[in-house]
Scaffold this motif. Structure first.
Motif, short mmCIF file in Angstrom:
data_model
loop_
_atom_site.label_atom_id
_atom_site.label_comp_id
_atom_site.label_asym_id
_atom_site.label_seq_id
_atom_site.Cartn_x
_atom_site.Cartn_y
_atom_site.Cartn_z
N GLU A 26 25.14 -1.82 -1.57
CA GLU A 26 24.84 -2.50 -2.82
C GLU A 26 25.36 -1.55 -3.93
O GLU A 26 25.95 -1.99 -4.82
CB GLU A 26 23.29 -2.68 -2.68
CG GLU A 26 23.00 -3.59 -3.98
CD GLU A 26 21.41 -3.77 -4.21
OE1 GLU A 26 20.98 -4.18 -5.17
OE2 GLU A 26 20.72 -3.69 -3.21
N HIS A 27 24.97 -0.29 -3.73
CA HIS A 27 25.62 0.52 -4.94
C HIS A 27 26.74 1.45 -4.11
O HIS A 27 26.76 1.69 -3.06
CB HIS A 27 24.23 1.75 -5.26
CG HIS A 27 23.03 0.91 -5.24
ND1 HIS A 27 21.84 0.88 -4.43
CD2 HIS A 27 22.47 0.20 -6.48
CE1 HIS A 27 20.98 0.10 -4.77
NE2 HIS A 27 21.21 -0.34 -6.25
N MET A 75 33.22 -2.20 -7.55
CA MET A 75 32.14 -3.07 -7.27
C MET A 75 32.55 -4.36 -6.93
O MET A 75 31.73 -4.90 -6.08
CB MET A 75 31.33 -3.16 -8.72
CG MET A 75 30.54 -1.56 -9.04
SD MET A 75 29.37 -1.11 -7.53
CE MET A 75 28.44 -2.42 -7.25
N PRO A 76 33.69 -4.89 -7.52
CA PRO A 76 33.92 -6.50 -7.02
C PRO A 76 34.16 -6.35 -5.35
O PRO A 76 33.88 -7.11 -4.75
CB PRO A 76 35.16 -6.83 -7.85
CG PRO A 76 35.06 -5.99 -9.10
CD PRO A 76 34.44 -4.85 -8.85
N MET A 78 32.79 -4.25 -3.01
CA MET A 78 31.73 -4.26 -2.78
C MET A 78 30.88 -5.34 -2.44
O MET A 78 30.01 -5.79 -1.61
CB MET A 78 30.76 -3.17 -3.36
CG MET A 78 30.87 -1.65 -3.11
SD MET A 78 30.28 -1.06 -1.69
CE MET A 78 28.38 -1.27 -2.55
N ARG A 79 30.67 -6.35 -3.75
CA ARG A 79 30.17 -7.53 -3.90
C ARG A 79 30.85 -8.50 -2.95
O ARG A 79 30.03 -9.25 -2.28
CB ARG A 79 30.24 -7.85 -5.33
CG ARG A 79 29.19 -7.20 -6.12
CD ARG A 79 29.02 -7.98 -7.66
NE ARG A 79 28.31 -6.84 -8.43
CZ ARG A 79 29.27 -6.24 -9.40
NH1 ARG A 79 30.57 -6.92 -9.80
NH2 ARG A 79 28.68 -5.41 -10.29
N SER A 82 29.85 -7.98 0.58
CA SER A 82 28.18 -8.31 0.79
C SER A 82 28.14 -9.92 0.60
O SER A 82 27.48 -10.49 1.64
CB SER A 82 27.45 -7.80 -0.33
OG SER A 82 27.25 -6.74 -0.35
N ALA A 83 29.09 -10.36 0.04
CA ALA A 83 28.99 -12.11 -0.10
C ALA A 83 29.54 -12.50 1.31
O ALA A 83 29.16 -13.66 1.58
CB ALA A 83 29.77 -12.50 -1.26
N PRO A 87 28.15 -6.40 4.36
CA PRO A 87 27.92 -5.06 3.23
C PRO A 87 28.19 -3.77 3.92
O PRO A 87 28.06 -3.64 5.06
CB PRO A 87 26.14 -5.24 3.06
CG PRO A 87 25.70 -5.91 4.34
CD PRO A 87 26.72 -6.86 4.87
#
Ligand code: GLY
Length: 241
Positions: A26-27, A75-76, A78-79, A82-83, A87
């Motif tokens: 997440e981070h 961050m995109p 990472m996201r 996860s999506a 993750p």
């Protein structure tokens, strides 16, 4: 055969910077930016290699670029993972080109970089185990990842002929005379009794940290000159540009 078909997507020009990031799903915490030297010979000439030397931090990766990359690339990424229900936890490698149109991704790796990791982790002040635990526990936002000031540099000593054709099995001399504040990472070596022999293309990563980049480079090269083996090859311009 594997390279028989080539897709040319886009020509990107500009300096190449490696930004490794700790990720907990997440981070994401970027490590110090680093610059690898991929070509075999001085002046960025010769065949591509796994990397002939690296230093950190890279002055080319400014705080503004770091923020831009966090918002538009790191961050995109990472996201998106996860999506997709995957993750990512661990070390995420962003190979970036700083093009005239802004930073672009050349490659991702789900691992640390070699030799970038040697200078980067030389400057990590926080205990690496604590950071790794935060990655697996999903608590990277709760830990303050701190870095030493100054810079670090790694010079790769390779077998002559690498990355094309090279011989192995030569005795490595001088390891015992390297000062204790210089780290000699063994990459392609083998132990034979109490001797160390070359056993790969990239043999050693000689790494030093200091208050300034120039001092780190000088310290690493001073140690390199104490080590020898038949046909040893290293670049003499790591960090020069
Ligand atoms: N030094 C390049 C890599 O680790 O992929």
């Amino acid at each position: 055969e594997a390279g028989a078909r080539v897709v040319i997507e886009e020509c990107m020009t500009g300096p190449e910077v490696t930004c490794l990031c700790f990720a907990d799903g997440e981070h994401l915490v970027p490590m110090l930016p680093s610059q690898d030297h991929k070509r075999a010979f001085d002046g960025d000439r010769g065949p591509n290699t796994g990397g002939m030397g690296a230093f950190a931090p890279s002055p080319k990766f400014t705080p503004e670029l770091r923020k831009l990359c966090m918002d538009t690339i790191f961050m995109p990424t990472m996201r998106a993972m996860s999506a997709e229900g995957r993750p990512f936890k661990g070390c995420l490698y962003f190979g970036l080109m700083l093009t005239p149109d802004g930073p672009k991704v050349v490659e991702y790796n789900s691992r640390f970089g070699d030799p970038e990791t040697q200078p980067i982790l030389s400057l990590l002040r926080t205990d690496l185990l604590d950071v790794m635990r935060a990655c697996t526990d999903g608590t990277l936002d709760k830990i303050n990842v701190e870095w030493e000031s100054g810079a670090a540099c790694c010079i790769v000593m390779a077998s002559g002929g690498y990355p094309v054709e090279y011989k192995k099995g030569y005795e490595i001399h001088g390891l015992g005379s390297v000062p204790s504040d210089v780290f000699v990472y063994h990459a392609g070596t083998r132990k034979d009794g109490d001797k160390y022999l070359t056993d790969g293309g990239r043999v050693l990563g000689v790494t030093a940290a200091a208050d300034t980049l120039q001092a780190a480079i000088d310290r690493a090269y001073s140690a390199v000159k104490l080590i020898s083996f038949t046909d040893a090859h290293y670049r003499t311009d790591i960090g020069k540009e």
